[in-house]
Motif scaffolding. Structure first.
Motif, short mmCIF file in Angstrom:
data_model
loop_
_atom_site.label_atom_id
_atom_site.label_comp_id
_atom_site.label_asym_id
_atom_site.label_seq_id
_atom_site.Cartn_x
_atom_site.Cartn_y
_atom_site.Cartn_z
N GLY A 150 9.90 13.90 19.87
CA GLY A 150 10.81 12.85 19.31
C GLY A 150 11.43 12.95 17.94
N SER A 151 11.83 14.28 17.47
CA SER A 151 12.00 14.69 16.14
C SER A 151 13.28 14.86 15.80
CB SER A 151 11.11 15.89 15.75
OG SER A 151 11.30 16.65 16.79
N ASN A 152 14.12 14.31 16.64
CA ASN A 152 15.63 14.31 16.17
C ASN A 152 15.98 13.09 15.14
OD1 ASN A 152 15.66 12.75 18.67
ND2 ASN A 152 17.83 12.45 17.72
N VAL A 153 15.12 12.06 14.90
CA VAL A 153 15.33 10.72 14.17
C VAL A 153 14.10 10.34 13.91
CG1 VAL A 153 17.53 10.19 15.19
CG2 VAL A 153 15.45 9.43 16.13
N GLY A 154 14.18 9.51 12.84
CA GLY A 154 12.95 8.61 12.41
C GLY A 154 11.77 9.22 12.01
N LEU A 155 10.36 9.03 12.28
CA LEU A 155 9.32 9.19 11.93
C LEU A 155 9.13 10.73 12.32
CD1 LEU A 155 6.97 6.40 13.15
CD2 LEU A 155 7.78 6.99 10.90
N GLY A 156 9.34 11.19 13.64
CA GLY A 156 9.22 12.61 14.01
C GLY A 156 10.01 13.54 12.92
N LEU A 157 11.24 13.04 12.68
CA LEU A 157 12.19 13.89 11.92
C LEU A 157 11.69 13.99 10.48
CD1 LEU A 157 14.76 15.34 10.83
CD2 LEU A 157 15.97 13.11 10.50
N THR B 14 9.64 2.28 5.11
CA THR B 14 10.66 3.68 4.88
C THR B 14 10.12 4.51 6.16
OG1 THR B 14 9.91 4.98 3.54
CG2 THR B 14 11.43 3.41 2.78
N THR B 15 11.11 5.25 6.83
CA THR B 15 10.65 6.32 7.77
C THR B 15 9.94 7.13 7.08
OG1 THR B 15 12.87 5.72 9.04
CG2 THR B 15 11.55 7.70 9.45
N GLU B 16 10.25 7.71 6.04
CA GLU B 16 9.57 8.71 5.17
C GLU B 16 8.09 8.23 4.88
OE1 GLU B 16 7.33 10.82 2.48
OE2 GLU B 16 8.55 9.06 1.85
N HIS B 17 8.02 6.96 4.50
CA HIS B 17 6.61 6.74 4.16
C HIS B 17 5.80 6.63 5.30
CE1 HIS B 17 4.06 3.44 1.88
NE2 HIS B 17 3.50 4.59 1.54
N GLY B 18 6.27 6.15 6.34
CA GLY B 18 5.47 6.14 7.76
C GLY B 18 4.97 7.24 8.24
N SER B 19 6.00 8.44 8.09
CA SER B 19 5.91 9.72 8.70
C SER B 19 4.54 10.14 7.78
CB SER B 19 7.31 10.54 8.45
OG SER B 19 7.24 11.17 7.05
N ARG B 20 4.03 9.99 6.69
CA ARG B 20 2.98 10.53 6.16
C ARG B 20 1.88 10.43 6.91
NH1 ARG B 20 4.03 8.45 -0.18
NH2 ARG B 20 6.07 8.68 -0.48
N THR B 21 1.73 9.19 7.70
CA THR B 21 0.60 8.93 8.63
C THR B 21 0.46 10.28 9.72
OG1 THR B 21 1.97 7.51 10.17
CG2 THR B 21 0.60 6.71 8.31
N LEU C 47 0.76 -1.09 0.16
CA LEU C 47 0.22 0.07 -0.14
C LEU C 47 0.87 1.21 -0.10
CD1 LEU C 47 -3.02 1.17 0.33
CD2 LEU C 47 -2.50 1.26 2.64
N THR C 48 0.51 2.16 -0.83
CA THR C 48 1.28 3.40 -0.91
C THR C 48 0.49 4.54 -0.21
OG1 THR C 48 2.30 2.89 -2.84
CG2 THR C 48 2.37 5.00 -2.54
N LEU C 49 0.82 5.01 0.84
CA LEU C 49 0.16 6.09 1.56
C LEU C 49 0.41 7.35 0.77
CD1 LEU C 49 1.65 5.14 5.03
CD2 LEU C 49 -0.49 4.31 3.84
N PRO C 50 -0.73 8.27 0.73
CA PRO C 50 -0.86 9.48 0.11
C PRO C 50 0.45 10.57 0.57
CG PRO C 50 -2.52 9.61 1.77
CD PRO C 50 -1.88 8.08 1.69
N TYR C 51 1.03 11.10 -0.48
CA TYR C 51 2.09 11.95 -0.19
C TYR C 51 1.51 13.33 0.23
CZ TYR C 51 6.62 14.23 -0.84
OH TYR C 51 7.93 15.09 -0.57
N PRO C 52 1.98 13.92 1.53
CA PRO C 52 1.45 15.03 1.86
C PRO C 52 1.41 16.27 1.21
CG PRO C 52 2.77 13.94 3.51
CD PRO C 52 3.00 13.26 2.33
N THR C 53 0.34 17.21 0.76
CA THR C 53 0.58 18.10 -0.05
C THR C 53 -0.06 19.58 0.63
OG1 THR C 53 -1.57 17.35 -1.22
CG2 THR C 53 0.54 16.63 -2.07
#
Length: 322
Positions: free
Chosen positions: A32-39, A256-263, A14-20
């Protein structure tokens, strides 16, 4: 079997929508934004024209490195700020919230910071997972609610308070719910089931977010959308202390971290229909069956009542913020 097949499909295909969405003029906090999903979520908010993006981090040096990374990839300078926040200590959490009071506005808080560990350690008056993922998370949430409401009134907008939970909340039967004191039982070193602790902490987040959302709805105060989400299984540093089984699962199926961060970004983009709702794969979904059961409803109220007693002892008068 159907649940497992759907889970694997959404993780792998499943491809999650890219934020626009355009966040021009808005101020957003991501913990919690120095790494991972938060970053990566903070990077999206910056790319999407937020006026101010605050990284709430334990380590300021790592936070500054994250800020530099965001600036280099977005070419946006003067947007990202690094503020210290250590949810393992109540004083750090309160100082962060006090600093928030001085902001011109606050449009969204994404509470992403958390830990996953199988080692029993004490932080403040609880086992460290409970302090970090639950008590301090809602200490911060309740302390920033007035600023979110102030923003709603001053700028005619509807701010967001988003809790990053996890689908792992469905992996526990929460045996502690039958004890006389839930938090006291969770904090008992002799009986603490640390293999189940992260799952339980995420279930407590589900309970507390649902209860908070229900209590603020229609209470006559300015509207704030409160929702919670699961990002799915993602590559991040969250589970670095959680053991080899989690590491293997991440290797096989993690987003990927970027993909998960879209949520995370989607939850802040979402409308009032998501208030009090659980978001999975950027859509409203149902939490675990236990949450929706009569037994779960009773446990939810008990957890909330016990949590408020704790929060009142840490910050007297905080209940009036609800």
């Amino acid at each position: 079997m159907a649940f497992l097949m759907n889970f694997l499909y959404t993780q792998l295909f499943l491809t999650l929508p890219y934020p626009t969405s355009d966040f021009s003029g808005k101020t957003i906090i991501v913990t919690g934004s120095n790494v991972g999903l938060g970053l990566e979520a903070a990077r999206h908010f910056t790319r999407l024209n937020a006026e101010k993006v605050i990284l709430g981090v334990r380590n300021l040096d790592k936070g500054e490195a994250a800020k530099k990374s965001i600036e280099e990839t977005t070419s946006k300078l003067g947007v990202v700020e690094v503020w210290q926040l250590d949810l393992a200590t109540y004083e750090s959490t309160k100082q962060f919230a006090k600093r928030v009071e001085g902001l011109k506005r606050l449009d969204a808080v994404v509470e992403n910071a958390g830990i996953a560990t199988t080692r029993y350690r004490v932080a403040e008056d609880n086992e460290s997972t409970i302090t970090t993922n639950v008590v301090s998370t809602y200490l911060l949430a309740l302390m920033v609610l007035p600023k979110l409401r102030e923003t709603a009134t001053k700028f005619n907008t509807v701010p967001h308070l988003t809790i990053v939970s996890s689908g792992a909340h469905s992996f526990t039967s929460f045996p502690e719910k039958s004890s006389h004191s839930i938090f006291r039982t969770l904090n008992d070193k002799e009986t603490a089931n640390m293999a189940d602790r992260y799952h339980v902490s995420k279930l407590l987040e589900v309970f507390c977010t649902r209860e908070l959302a229900a209590r603020v709805k229609g209470n006559g105060k300015p509207e704030v959308i409160i929702n919670y989400l699961t990002p799915g299984v993602c590559h991040s540093e969250l589970a670095r202390d959680a053991g080899w089984r989690i590491a293997v699962m991440k290797f096989l199926i993690a987003r990927t971290t970027e993909h998960g961060s879209r949520t995370l970004v989607h939850a802040v983009e979402a409308g009032p229909e998501t208030h009090g709702q659980y978001l999975s794969n950027c859509t409203i979904s149902e939490p675990a069956p236990l949450v929706l059961s009569e037994e779960g409803g009773k446990a939810q109220k008990r957890v909330w009542d016990e949590l408020l007693q704790k929060l009142e002892s840490v910050q007297p008068g905080i209940m009036t913020n609800v």
